[in-house]
Design a protein around this motif. Structure first.
Motif, short mmCIF file in Angstrom:
data_model
loop_
_atom_site.label_atom_id
_atom_site.label_comp_id
_atom_site.label_asym_id
_atom_site.label_seq_id
_atom_site.Cartn_x
_atom_site.Cartn_y
_atom_site.Cartn_z
N LYS A 27 44.38 47.58 49.65
CA LYS A 27 45.52 46.88 50.24
C LYS A 27 45.87 45.64 49.43
O LYS A 27 47.04 45.34 49.21
N LYS A 28 44.85 44.88 49.03
CA LYS A 28 45.04 43.71 48.18
C LYS A 28 44.67 44.10 46.76
O LYS A 28 43.71 44.83 46.55
N PRO A 29 45.41 43.61 45.75
CA PRO A 29 45.10 43.98 44.37
C PRO A 29 43.63 43.69 44.04
O PRO A 29 43.13 42.59 44.29
N SER A 30 42.97 44.69 43.50
CA SER A 30 41.56 44.53 43.14
C SER A 30 41.18 45.52 42.05
O SER A 30 41.95 46.44 41.73
N SER A 46 33.85 46.23 44.22
CA SER A 46 35.30 46.07 44.34
C SER A 46 35.57 44.58 44.34
O SER A 46 35.00 43.84 45.15
N ALA A 47 36.41 44.12 43.42
CA ALA A 47 36.60 42.67 43.24
C ALA A 47 38.08 42.31 43.19
O ALA A 47 38.85 42.89 42.41
N VAL A 73 32.28 50.28 51.76
CA VAL A 73 33.28 51.13 51.14
C VAL A 73 34.62 50.41 51.25
O VAL A 73 35.07 50.09 52.35
N VAL A 74 35.24 50.12 50.10
CA VAL A 74 36.50 49.39 50.05
C VAL A 74 37.56 50.33 49.46
O VAL A 74 37.46 50.71 48.29
N ALA A 75 38.50 50.72 50.28
CA ALA A 75 39.58 51.62 49.85
C ALA A 75 39.01 52.87 49.18
O ALA A 75 39.47 53.29 48.13
N GLY A 76 37.98 53.42 49.80
CA GLY A 76 37.37 54.65 49.30
C GLY A 76 36.40 54.48 48.15
O GLY A 76 35.87 55.46 47.63
#
Length: 109
Positions: A27-30, A46-47, A73-76
């Motif tokens: 959702k947020k650029p990473s 994920s950063a 788990v961040v965005a899969g």
């Protein structure tokens, strides 16, 4: 619990980014990062560091990360470690890193 004792529970290690790519599903650029921690192996993170860093500039860079906080788990994408940074005056993340080469997997104390 003493503050120094509490700090001992956090396992901070030095690693080297070996791969970085945009996390298109976030959702947020990473970025999706793969970080080599030497004897601890390669871990993923994920950063949200897209404001100051490009993927190609991250590869080969030393970073400091918390390695014992569990996997989210961040965005899969499995984020096994938390790469550490500090906000600059505009709130953009500036990565923490040793000021010279050190062995991968070295523990911060």
């Amino acid at each position: 619990m003493e503050p120094l004792e509490a700090f001992g529970f956090l396992d901070l290690r030095v690693g080297r980014v070996i791969r970085a790519e945009p996390n298109e599903k976030a959702k947020k650029p990473s970025y999706k990062l793969w970080v080599d921690f030497g004897p601890l192996g390669v871990k993923t993170s994920s950063a949200q560091i897209t404001h100051l860093y490009r993927p190609e500039d991250l590869v080969g860079r030393l970073v400091v990360a918390a390695v014992n906080l569990g996997t989210r788990v961040v965005a899969g994408f499995p984020s096994e470690v938390l790469v550490l940074g500090v906000p600059d005056a505009e709130g953009r993340v500036v990565l923490l890193a040793p000021e010279r080469e050190v062995p991968l997997g070295g523990r911060v104390f």
